[in-house]
Design a protein around this motif. Structure first.
Motif, PDB file in Angstrom:
ATOM      1  N   SER A 146     121.843 124.369  54.837  1.00 56.85           N
ATOM      2  CA  SER A 146     122.234 124.724  56.201  1.00 56.85           C
ATOM      3  C   SER A 146     122.780 123.523  56.973  1.00 56.85           C
ATOM      4  CB  SER A 146     121.031 125.298  56.950  1.00 56.85           C
ATOM      5  OG  SER A 146     120.541 126.448  56.300  1.00 56.85           O
ATOM      6  N   GLN A 147     123.809 123.780  57.793  1.00 54.30           N
ATOM      7  CA  GLN A 147     124.402 122.765  58.668  1.00 54.30           C
ATOM      8  C   GLN A 147     124.807 121.520  57.875  1.00 54.30           C
ATOM      9  OE1 GLN A 147     121.708 122.215  62.016  1.00 54.30           O
ATOM     10  NE2 GLN A 147     121.827 124.374  62.582  1.00 54.30           N
ATOM     11  N   ASN A 148     125.388 121.762  56.713  1.00 56.00           N
ATOM     12  CA  ASN A 148     125.699 120.678  55.784  1.00 56.00           C
ATOM     13  C   ASN A 148     126.686 119.660  56.354  1.00 56.00           C
ATOM     14  OD1 ASN A 148     127.873 122.476  55.673  1.00 56.00           O
ATOM     15  ND2 ASN A 148     127.485 123.088  53.557  1.00 56.00           N
ATOM     16  N   SER A 192     129.867 124.666  56.325  1.00 67.05           N
ATOM     17  CA  SER A 192     130.258 125.719  55.394  1.00 67.05           C
ATOM     18  C   SER A 192     129.031 126.474  54.893  1.00 67.05           C
ATOM     19  CB  SER A 192     131.020 125.134  54.197  1.00 67.05           C
ATOM     20  OG  SER A 192     130.150 124.393  53.352  1.00 67.05           O
ATOM     21  N   MET A 193     129.266 127.682  54.427  1.00 63.26           N
ATOM     22  CA  MET A 193     128.260 128.443  53.689  1.00 63.26           C
ATOM     23  C   MET A 193     128.893 128.833  52.365  1.00 63.26           C
ATOM     24  SD  MET A 193     126.996 131.359  52.310  1.00 63.26           S
ATOM     25  CE  MET A 193     127.919 132.736  52.940  1.00 63.26           C
ATOM     26  N   ILE A 194     128.291 128.388  51.279  1.00 63.11           N
ATOM     27  CA  ILE A 194     128.823 128.690  49.958  1.00 63.11           C
ATOM     28  C   ILE A 194     127.813 129.522  49.185  1.00 63.11           C
ATOM     29  CG2 ILE A 194     127.925 126.571  48.886  1.00 63.11           C
ATOM     30  CD1 ILE A 194     130.642 126.478  47.314  1.00 63.11           C
ATOM     31  N   ASP A 195     128.323 130.459  48.412  1.00 58.34           N
ATOM     32  CA  ASP A 195     127.437 131.314  47.624  1.00 58.34           C
ATOM     33  C   ASP A 195     128.163 131.746  46.356  1.00 58.34           C
ATOM     34  OD1 ASP A 195     125.497 133.029  46.689  1.00 58.34           O
ATOM     35  OD2 ASP A 195     126.073 134.671  48.014  1.00 58.34           O
ATOM     36  N   ARG A 196     127.875 131.098  45.274  1.00 54.68           N
ATOM     37  CA  ARG A 196     128.307 131.570  43.957  1.00 54.68           C
ATOM     38  C   ARG A 196     127.405 130.930  42.907  1.00 54.68           C
ATOM     39  NH1 ARG A 196     134.428 132.478  41.690  1.00 54.68           N
ATOM     40  NH2 ARG A 196     133.830 134.246  40.381  1.00 54.68           N
ATOM     41  N   ILE A 197     126.603 131.731  42.268  1.00 55.64           N
ATOM     42  CA  ILE A 197     125.696 131.189  41.257  1.00 55.64           C
ATOM     43  C   ILE A 197     126.518 130.766  40.046  1.00 55.64           C
ATOM     44  CG2 ILE A 197     123.768 131.703  39.721  1.00 55.64           C
ATOM     45  CD1 ILE A 197     122.800 133.708  41.887  1.00 55.64           C
ATOM     46  N   THR A 198     126.513 129.482  39.778  1.00 57.56           N
ATOM     47  CA  THR A 198     127.244 128.917  38.649  1.00 57.56           C
ATOM     48  C   THR A 198     126.296 127.983  37.914  1.00 57.56           C
ATOM     49  OG1 THR A 198     129.254 129.009  39.998  1.00 57.56           O
ATOM     50  CG2 THR A 198     129.378 127.755  37.950  1.00 57.56           C
ATOM     51  N   VAL A 250     130.288 138.061  42.402  1.00 65.91           N
ATOM     52  CA  VAL A 250     130.207 137.977  43.864  1.00 65.91           C
ATOM     53  C   VAL A 250     130.248 136.519  44.313  1.00 65.91           C
ATOM     54  CG1 VAL A 250     128.794 138.517  45.878  1.00 65.91           C
ATOM     55  CG2 VAL A 250     128.884 140.116  43.948  1.00 65.91           C
ATOM     56  N   HIS A 251     131.060 136.236  45.318  1.00 66.35           N
ATOM     57  CA  HIS A 251     131.129 134.864  45.807  1.00 66.35           C
ATOM     58  C   HIS A 251     131.674 134.836  47.223  1.00 66.35           C
ATOM     59  CE1 HIS A 251     135.004 135.709  43.818  1.00 66.35           C
ATOM     60  NE2 HIS A 251     135.535 134.978  44.777  1.00 66.35           N
ATOM     61  N   TYR A 252     131.224 133.839  47.979  1.00 69.15           N
ATOM     62  CA  TYR A 252     131.675 133.623  49.348  1.00 69.15           C
ATOM     63  C   TYR A 252     131.806 132.127  49.622  1.00 69.15           C
ATOM     64  CZ  TYR A 252     129.818 138.385  50.009  1.00 69.15           C
ATOM     65  OH  TYR A 252     129.549 139.722  49.893  1.00 69.15           O
ATOM     66  N   LEU A 253     132.832 131.765  50.339  1.00 62.91           N
ATOM     67  CA  LEU A 253     132.901 130.453  50.979  1.00 62.91           C
ATOM     68  C   LEU A 253     133.346 130.692  52.413  1.00 62.91           C
ATOM     69  CD1 LEU A 253     132.705 127.418  51.067  1.00 62.91           C
ATOM     70  CD2 LEU A 253     135.017 127.269  50.115  1.00 62.91           C
ATOM     71  N   VAL A 254     132.412 130.500  53.334  1.00 59.53           N
ATOM     72  CA  VAL A 254     132.691 130.635  54.765  1.00 59.53           C
ATOM     73  C   VAL A 254     132.783 129.221  55.316  1.00 59.53           C
ATOM     74  CG1 VAL A 254     131.907 131.589  56.957  1.00 59.53           C
ATOM     75  CG2 VAL A 254     131.412 132.802  54.825  1.00 59.53           C
ATOM     76  N   LEU A 255     133.876 128.920  55.995  1.00 58.26           N
ATOM     77  CA  LEU A 255     134.195 127.530  56.307  1.00 58.26           C
ATOM     78  C   LEU A 255     134.672 127.382  57.753  1.00 58.26           C
ATOM     79  CD1 LEU A 255     134.635 124.633  55.210  1.00 58.26           C
ATOM     80  CD2 LEU A 255     136.844 125.399  54.337  1.00 58.26           C
ATOM     81  N   LYS A 264     129.850 128.106  64.982  1.00 63.33           N
ATOM     82  CA  LYS A 264     128.741 128.982  65.362  1.00 63.33           C
ATOM     83  C   LYS A 264     128.622 130.157  64.394  1.00 63.33           C
ATOM     84  CE  LYS A 264     126.853 131.446  69.378  1.00 63.33           C
ATOM     85  NZ  LYS A 264     127.103 131.824  70.803  1.00 63.33           N
ATOM     86  N   THR A 265     129.760 130.684  63.974  1.00 60.04           N
ATOM     87  CA  THR A 265     129.735 131.823  63.057  1.00 60.04           C
ATOM     88  C   THR A 265     129.299 131.398  61.660  1.00 60.04           C
ATOM     89  OG1 THR A 265     131.514 132.834  64.354  1.00 60.04           O
ATOM     90  CG2 THR A 265     131.068 133.778  62.187  1.00 60.04           C
ATOM     91  N   VAL A 266     129.738 130.228  61.213  1.00 63.85           N
ATOM     92  CA  VAL A 266     129.251 129.705  59.926  1.00 63.85           C
ATOM     93  C   VAL A 266     127.733 129.646  59.934  1.00 63.85           C
ATOM     94  CG1 VAL A 266     129.173 127.711  58.377  1.00 63.85           C
ATOM     95  CG2 VAL A 266     131.338 128.369  59.425  1.00 63.85           C
ATOM     96  N   ASP A 267     127.176 129.162  61.030  1.00 60.89           N
ATOM     97  CA  ASP A 267     125.720 129.029  61.134  1.00 60.89           C
ATOM     98  C   ASP A 267     125.046 130.402  61.096  1.00 60.89           C
ATOM     99  OD1 ASP A 267     123.573 127.171  61.281  1.00 60.89           O
ATOM    100  OD2 ASP A 267     123.288 127.657  63.394  1.00 60.89           O
ATOM    101  N   LYS A 268     125.642 131.395  61.717  1.00 62.20           N
ATOM    102  CA  LYS A 268     125.074 132.751  61.680  1.00 62.20           C
ATOM    103  C   LYS A 268     125.092 133.314  60.259  1.00 62.20           C
ATOM    104  CE  LYS A 268     126.437 134.147  66.381  1.00 62.20           C
ATOM    105  NZ  LYS A 268     127.307 135.072  67.146  1.00 62.20           N
ATOM    106  N   VAL A 269     126.202 133.104  59.564  1.00 58.80           N
ATOM    107  CA  VAL A 269     126.296 133.592  58.181  1.00 58.80           C
ATOM    108  C   VAL A 269     125.249 132.911  57.306  1.00 58.80           C
ATOM    109  CG1 VAL A 269     127.762 133.695  56.134  1.00 58.80           C
ATOM    110  CG2 VAL A 269     128.747 134.177  58.371  1.00 58.80           C
ATOM    111  N   ASP A 270     125.123 131.610  57.480  1.00 56.40           N
ATOM    112  CA  ASP A 270     124.149 130.866  56.681  1.00 56.40           C
ATOM    113  C   ASP A 270     122.730 131.359  56.948  1.00 56.40           C
ATOM    114  OD1 ASP A 270     123.650 128.303  54.965  1.00 56.40           O
ATOM    115  OD2 ASP A 270     122.245 128.163  56.639  1.00 56.40           O
ATOM    116  N   ARG A 271     122.425 131.591  58.221  1.00 59.99           N
ATOM    117  CA  ARG A 271     121.075 132.054  58.569  1.00 59.99           C
ATOM    118  C   ARG A 271     120.809 133.437  57.983  1.00 59.99           C
ATOM    119  NH1 ARG A 271     118.557 130.675  64.314  1.00 59.99           N
ATOM    120  NH2 ARG A 271     119.427 128.723  63.514  1.00 59.99           N
ATOM    121  N   MET A 272     121.831 134.296  58.013  1.00 54.81           N
ATOM    122  CA  MET A 272     121.674 135.626  57.433  1.00 54.81           C
ATOM    123  C   MET A 272     121.387 135.532  55.934  1.00 54.81           C
ATOM    124  SD  MET A 272     124.372 138.827  57.491  1.00 54.81           S
ATOM    125  CE  MET A 272     125.517 138.065  56.342  1.00 54.81           C
TER     126      MET A 272
END
Length: 381
Positions: free
Chosen positions: A203-205, A245-251, A290-295, A317-325
């Motif tokens: 979070s908040q990287n 950023s919020m990143i999500d892809r299991i690799t 499934v993968h996401y990169l919110v930046l 602010k929206t990146v932080d909301k996505v990460d928290r979710m």
């Protein structure tokens, strides 16, 4: 039988096997990237190979990336010598579907790979030259959360960071020290703008990244290695940005089972290599669908149209909301529940647990009823 390093000699065979190939002039993209990259990436591990490399390829396929990415590896020189260079910096991406189907895609948008440490004199000089060039637009990182950590649990600097502080920017070893030294070279060359993008999974990287760079820069300023104007440069987001950023892809590590499937499909030399520093790398990278990169869209020197490759650009602010979710509702708690409860029931993988209707009902209740009711909807995902 096909080898990754010779894939361009087997295009017809690969197309017949439904292996997705690049749509662009690979040689031209690589040559331009080696000469004048706009995108550098630090951390040559599997996440870059399975995700960022695909983003670059999608852009290149649409003629939206003019120069290939240069990968800078700071930890393990054998990642470069064994995992990248023998295959011309290409990788076979294997996307695993729930039904067992494998999508195979040759990712060829990596122009070069460099072991970025001062003892590799020629390689390090090359990276310095990239940072001095105003054409460089942004740098991404996948160095894991611990890569940004400078201090021990008692609040003192770790031994390697203390040495970097004492010796100054010309004799650095730690990745954050190296990056701070490279930013100092960019500042000296003309204080050119740049975006420094952490895509590590915490979070908040971006804020954490900036804080770490600032700590080293301030320590160098106190010792007279850098001037105060360099600190001002680092902390002016119109010159140097640190997007969240919020990143999500299991690799995960390359899988033996995937290796065997590829060999059955006609690939040769797909063996997994274990480096002396315990890195596991292979010519292929297995990853999930499934993968996401919110930046956060904060690029003071411009950027390619990342949104055309599936990246979601938004505000901080929206990146932080996505990460928290993700962290509190939709991913981390559900994986934790599955892992712990599934182990008690004798399961050994998340995928097998997801075939148990009782476990699926449990996480549906936790996610939909308990989780989503207390989280703010970011509205973009």
């Amino acid at each position: 039988m096909v080898e990754l390093k010779n894939w361009q000699k087997n295009v017809k065979e690969l197309k017949a096997a439904n292996v997705e190939l690049p749509y662009y002039d690979v040689a031209h993209l690589k040559a331009k990237g080696k000469k004048t990259p706009i995108w550098l990436h630090f951390g040559g591990g599997n996440l870059y190979r399975g995700f960022h490399g695909e983003i670059a390829q999608k852009l290149a396929n649409k003629q939206l990336l003019e120069a290939g990415v240069v990968v800078c590896e700071t930890f393990d020189d054998q990642v470069v010598s064994k995992g990248y260079r023998p295959y011309h910096n290409d990788v076979l991406q294997v996307v695993m579907h729930e039904n067992g189907k494998m999508d195979q895609r040759i990712l060829a948008a990596t122009a070069d790979s460099i072991y970025c440490q001062i003892e590799n004199e020629d390689g390090f000089k090359q990276v310095v030259s990239y940072f001095k060039n105003p054409a460089l637009q942004f740098v991404t990182l996948t160095i894991t959360e611990k890569g940004y950590r400078l201090k021990n649990s008692d609040g003192t600097f770790s031994a390697i960071i203390q040495k970097d502080i004492e010796k100054g920017p010309n004799q650095v070893k730690h990745t954050i020290g190296l990056i701070t030294a490279l930013l100092y070279q960019r500042y000296l060359a003309g204080a050119f703008p740049i975006a420094m993008v952490s895509t590590d999974n915490f979070s908040q990287n971006g804020q954490y990244f900036l804080n770490s760079v600032n700590e080293i820069a301030r320590a160098w300023e106190k010792k007279g290695f850098v001037e105060s104007a360099f600190l001002a440069y680092l902390n002016d987001p119109n010159q140097v940005s640190f997007p969240w950023s919020m990143i999500d892809r299991i690799t995960p590590n390359p899988s033996k089972s995937v290796q065997h499937l590829l060999e059955k499909a006609g690939w040769r030399e797909m063996g997994i290599f274990h480096t002396e520093k315990q890195t596991n790398i292979a010519p292929f990278a297995n990853t999930e669908v499934v993968h996401y990169l919110v930046l956060e869209d904060a690029f003071p020197n411009g950027r390619p149209a990342l949104e055309e490759a599936g990246v979601i650009l938004t505000d901080r602010k929206t990146v932080d909301k996505v990460d928290r979710m993700k962290v509190t509702t939709c991913l981390n708690p559900l994986h934790t529940v599955l892992a712990i409860t599934g182990c008690l029931l004798g399961y050994t993988s998340i995928s097998s647990e997801m075939k148990d209707p009782d476990l699926v009902a449990l996480i549906n209740e936790i996610g939909y009823r308990e989780g989503l009711s207390v989280i703010e909807n970011p509205k973009i995902i």
